[in-house]
Design a protein around this motif. Structure first.
Motif, PDB file in Angstrom:
ATOM      1  N   PRO A 169      36.116 -18.769 -23.594  1.00 49.32           N
ATOM      2  CA  PRO A 169      37.376 -19.369 -24.025  1.00 49.32           C
ATOM      3  C   PRO A 169      37.921 -18.726 -25.295  1.00 49.32           C
ATOM      4  N   GLY A 170      39.205 -18.390 -25.251  1.00 51.93           N
ATOM      5  CA  GLY A 170      39.869 -17.782 -26.394  1.00 51.93           C
ATOM      6  C   GLY A 170      39.700 -16.290 -26.521  1.00 51.93           C
ATOM      7  N   ASP A 171      38.820 -15.681 -25.698  1.00 49.08           N
ATOM      8  CA  ASP A 171      38.541 -14.237 -25.769  1.00 49.08           C
ATOM      9  C   ASP A 171      39.329 -13.531 -24.665  1.00 49.08           C
ATOM     10  N   LEU A 172      40.406 -12.820 -25.032  1.00 49.43           N
ATOM     11  CA  LEU A 172      41.261 -12.186 -24.043  1.00 49.43           C
ATOM     12  C   LEU A 172      40.545 -11.085 -23.271  1.00 49.43           C
ATOM     13  N   ASP A 173      39.508 -10.484 -23.843  1.00 46.95           N
ATOM     14  CA  ASP A 173      38.773  -9.421 -23.163  1.00 46.95           C
ATOM     15  C   ASP A 173      37.891  -9.946 -22.038  1.00 46.95           C
ATOM     16  N   SER A 174      37.696 -11.260 -21.972  1.00 48.22           N
ATOM     17  CA  SER A 174      36.828 -11.838 -20.937  1.00 48.22           C
ATOM     18  C   SER A 174      37.611 -12.271 -19.704  1.00 48.22           C
ATOM     19  N   ILE A 175      38.824 -11.759 -19.557  1.00 50.35           N
ATOM     20  CA  ILE A 175      39.713 -12.189 -18.488  1.00 50.35           C
ATOM     21  C   ILE A 175      39.189 -11.826 -17.100  1.00 50.35           C
ATOM     22  N   VAL A 176      39.360 -12.740 -16.149  1.00 49.52           N
ATOM     23  CA  VAL A 176      39.215 -12.484 -14.725  1.00 49.52           C
ATOM     24  C   VAL A 176      40.504 -12.986 -14.082  1.00 49.52           C
ATOM     25  N   GLU A 177      41.223 -12.091 -13.440  1.00 47.14           N
ATOM     26  CA  GLU A 177      42.538 -12.431 -12.892  1.00 47.14           C
ATOM     27  C   GLU A 177      42.521 -12.359 -11.372  1.00 47.14           C
ATOM     28  N   VAL A 178      43.094 -13.363 -10.741  1.00 44.31           N
ATOM     29  CA  VAL A 178      43.225 -13.398  -9.289  1.00 44.31           C
ATOM     30  C   VAL A 178      44.701 -13.319  -8.934  1.00 44.31           C
ATOM     31  N   SER A 179      45.077 -12.248  -8.240  1.00 43.41           N
ATOM     32  CA  SER A 179      46.438 -12.104  -7.754  1.00 43.41           C
ATOM     33  C   SER A 179      46.532 -12.763  -6.388  1.00 43.41           C
ATOM     34  N   HIS A 180      47.429 -13.736  -6.260  1.00 48.37           N
ATOM     35  CA  HIS A 180      47.585 -14.457  -4.998  1.00 48.37           C
ATOM     36  C   HIS A 180      48.550 -13.748  -4.055  1.00 48.37           C
ATOM     37  N   GLY A 181      49.144 -12.679  -4.525  1.00 52.95           N
ATOM     38  CA  GLY A 181      50.070 -11.918  -3.702  1.00 52.95           C
ATOM     39  C   GLY A 181      51.220 -11.410  -4.537  1.00 52.95           C
ATOM     40  N   SER A 182      51.460 -10.110  -4.482  1.00 54.03           N
ATOM     41  CA  SER A 182      52.541  -9.493  -5.236  1.00 54.03           C
ATOM     42  C   SER A 182      53.311  -8.584  -4.285  1.00 54.03           C
ATOM     43  N   PHE A 183      54.621  -8.780  -4.227  1.00 57.27           N
ATOM     44  CA  PHE A 183      55.428  -8.100  -3.225  1.00 57.27           C
ATOM     45  C   PHE A 183      56.691  -7.545  -3.855  1.00 57.27           C
ATOM     46  N   VAL A 184      57.098  -6.353  -3.427  1.00 56.12           N
ATOM     47  CA  VAL A 184      58.385  -5.765  -3.809  1.00 56.12           C
ATOM     48  C   VAL A 184      59.111  -5.395  -2.525  1.00 56.12           C
ATOM     49  N   ARG A 185      60.368  -5.849  -2.391  1.00 54.23           N
ATOM     50  CA  ARG A 185      61.140  -5.593  -1.175  1.00 54.23           C
ATOM     51  C   ARG A 185      62.478  -4.967  -1.550  1.00 54.23           C
ATOM     52  N   VAL A 186      62.921  -4.026  -0.734  1.00 57.38           N
ATOM     53  CA  VAL A 186      64.196  -3.345  -0.935  1.00 57.38           C
ATOM     54  C   VAL A 186      65.028  -3.522   0.320  1.00 57.38           C
ATOM     55  N   ALA A 187      66.257  -4.020   0.177  1.00 60.41           N
ATOM     56  CA  ALA A 187      67.133  -4.219   1.329  1.00 60.41           C
ATOM     57  C   ALA A 187      67.351  -2.887   2.044  1.00 60.41           C
ATOM     58  N   GLY A 188      67.143  -2.887   3.346  1.00 62.40           N
ATOM     59  CA  GLY A 188      67.274  -1.662   4.124  1.00 62.40           C
ATOM     60  C   GLY A 188      65.985  -0.897   4.287  1.00 62.40           C
ATOM     61  N   LEU A 189      64.984  -1.210   3.463  1.00 67.16           N
ATOM     62  CA  LEU A 189      63.677  -0.553   3.565  1.00 67.16           C
ATOM     63  C   LEU A 189      62.558  -1.538   3.871  1.00 67.16           C
ATOM     64  N   GLY A 190      62.761  -2.786   3.523  1.00 69.46           N
ATOM     65  CA  GLY A 190      61.689  -3.772   3.682  1.00 69.46           C
ATOM     66  C   GLY A 190      60.728  -3.727   2.505  1.00 69.46           C
ATOM     67  N   ALA A 191      59.511  -4.207   2.756  1.00 67.43           N
ATOM     68  CA  ALA A 191      58.506  -4.243   1.686  1.00 67.43           C
ATOM     69  C   ALA A 191      58.027  -2.828   1.388  1.00 67.43           C
ATOM     70  N   ILE A 192      57.972  -2.488   0.101  1.00 63.51           N
ATOM     71  CA  ILE A 192      57.458  -1.180  -0.280  1.00 63.51           C
ATOM     72  C   ILE A 192      56.043  -1.301  -0.837  1.00 63.51           C
ATOM     73  N   GLY A 193      55.436  -2.457  -0.664  1.00 66.44           N
ATOM     74  CA  GLY A 193      54.040  -2.603  -1.052  1.00 66.44           C
ATOM     75  C   GLY A 193      53.684  -4.015  -1.440  1.00 66.44           C
ATOM     76  N   MET A 194      52.404  -4.296  -1.501  1.00 63.86           N
ATOM     77  CA  MET A 194      51.909  -5.590  -1.942  1.00 63.86           C
ATOM     78  C   MET A 194      50.496  -5.425  -2.436  1.00 63.86           C
ATOM     79  N   ASP A 195      50.023  -6.403  -3.220  1.00 67.47           N
ATOM     80  CA  ASP A 195      48.609  -6.425  -3.536  1.00 67.47           C
ATOM     81  C   ASP A 195      48.124  -7.852  -3.671  1.00 67.47           C
ATOM     82  N   ALA A 196      46.833  -8.032  -3.488  1.00 66.22           N
ATOM     83  CA  ALA A 196      46.182  -9.329  -3.649  1.00 66.22           C
ATOM     84  C   ALA A 196      44.707  -9.066  -3.879  1.00 66.22           C
TER      85      ALA A 196
END
Length: 213
Positions: free
Chosen positions: A156-183
């Protein structure tokens, strides 16, 4: 350059993101979305809880943040809305792209009763457009991005001890659709376990064709 959103403390995921280069790996993908320039409005007032001075927390928050006791925790709202207009964003073979849009960030932090940060949850949505014109005239292409992640701090309080869970990250461009995602799960030492998609190879010429239409 797109200047960063005012951050309350130097959490890894608060380092300004950028839509300039939408890469598909976290932190590559989240670093592909720029924290925007203008913070609009303040946090709502809270009267039904015992308020806590946000500057006494570890790490501290800006004085305008609303924090209050919530059972065995101190809970803080760090949400924001920000906009940009015609900011240089991404370099393509056909020229510079300029970004206009609005970012809506909904974020909550939890501190323990020792006032040490233990968890942070974020949903970050962007809606906007790219143009090849510095004043936004001419053809544009709509873009949208959605990010959702949760950070836990093993110490607690130590930023270096972070564990991060990405629940889904998406970028979409009209005319191209999704250009990628991560989780997946990301640790402070750079370890990643999960799925990370790559930019589509035809992104550059495809975007140029859309903006030349």
């Amino acid at each position: 350059m797109i200047s960063g959103r005012p951050s309350d403390s130097l959490l890894p995921s608060e380092i300004p993101c950028s839509y300039r280069e939408p890469k598909m790996q976290r932190p590559r993908l989240l670093l592909a979305v720029s924290a925007l320039v203008a913070l609009l409005g303040g946090a709502p007032t809270v009267s039904a809880h015992t308020l806590v001075d946000p500057t006494t927390l570890t790490p501290p928050l800006k004085p305008f943040r609303v924090c209050y006791e919530d059972g065995q925790w101190v809970k803080c709202d760090t949400s924001s809305v920000a906009t940009i207009a015609n900011e240089p964003s991404k370099e393509l073979s056909c020229g510079t792209l300029y970004l206009t849009g609005t970012e809506t960030l909904r974020a909550t932090r939890w501190y323990n009763l020792d006032l040490l940060l233990v968890e942070r949850a974020v949903q970050d949505d962007f809606r906007g457009s790219w143009s090849r014109s510095p004043d936004g005239s001419g053809p544009t292409v709509d873009i949208a991005a959605n990010f959702s992640w949760r950070e836990n701090f093993v110490v607690p309080g130590d930023l270096d001890s972070i564990v991060e869970v990405s629940h889904g990250s998406f970028v979409r461009v009209a005319g191209l659709g999704a250009i990628g995602m991560d989780a997946g799960t990301f640790k402070g030492d750079g370890t990643f376990l999960g799925h990370a998609g790559e930019d589509i190879p035809v992104e550059d010429p495809a975007l140029c064709r859309l903006l030349d239409a």
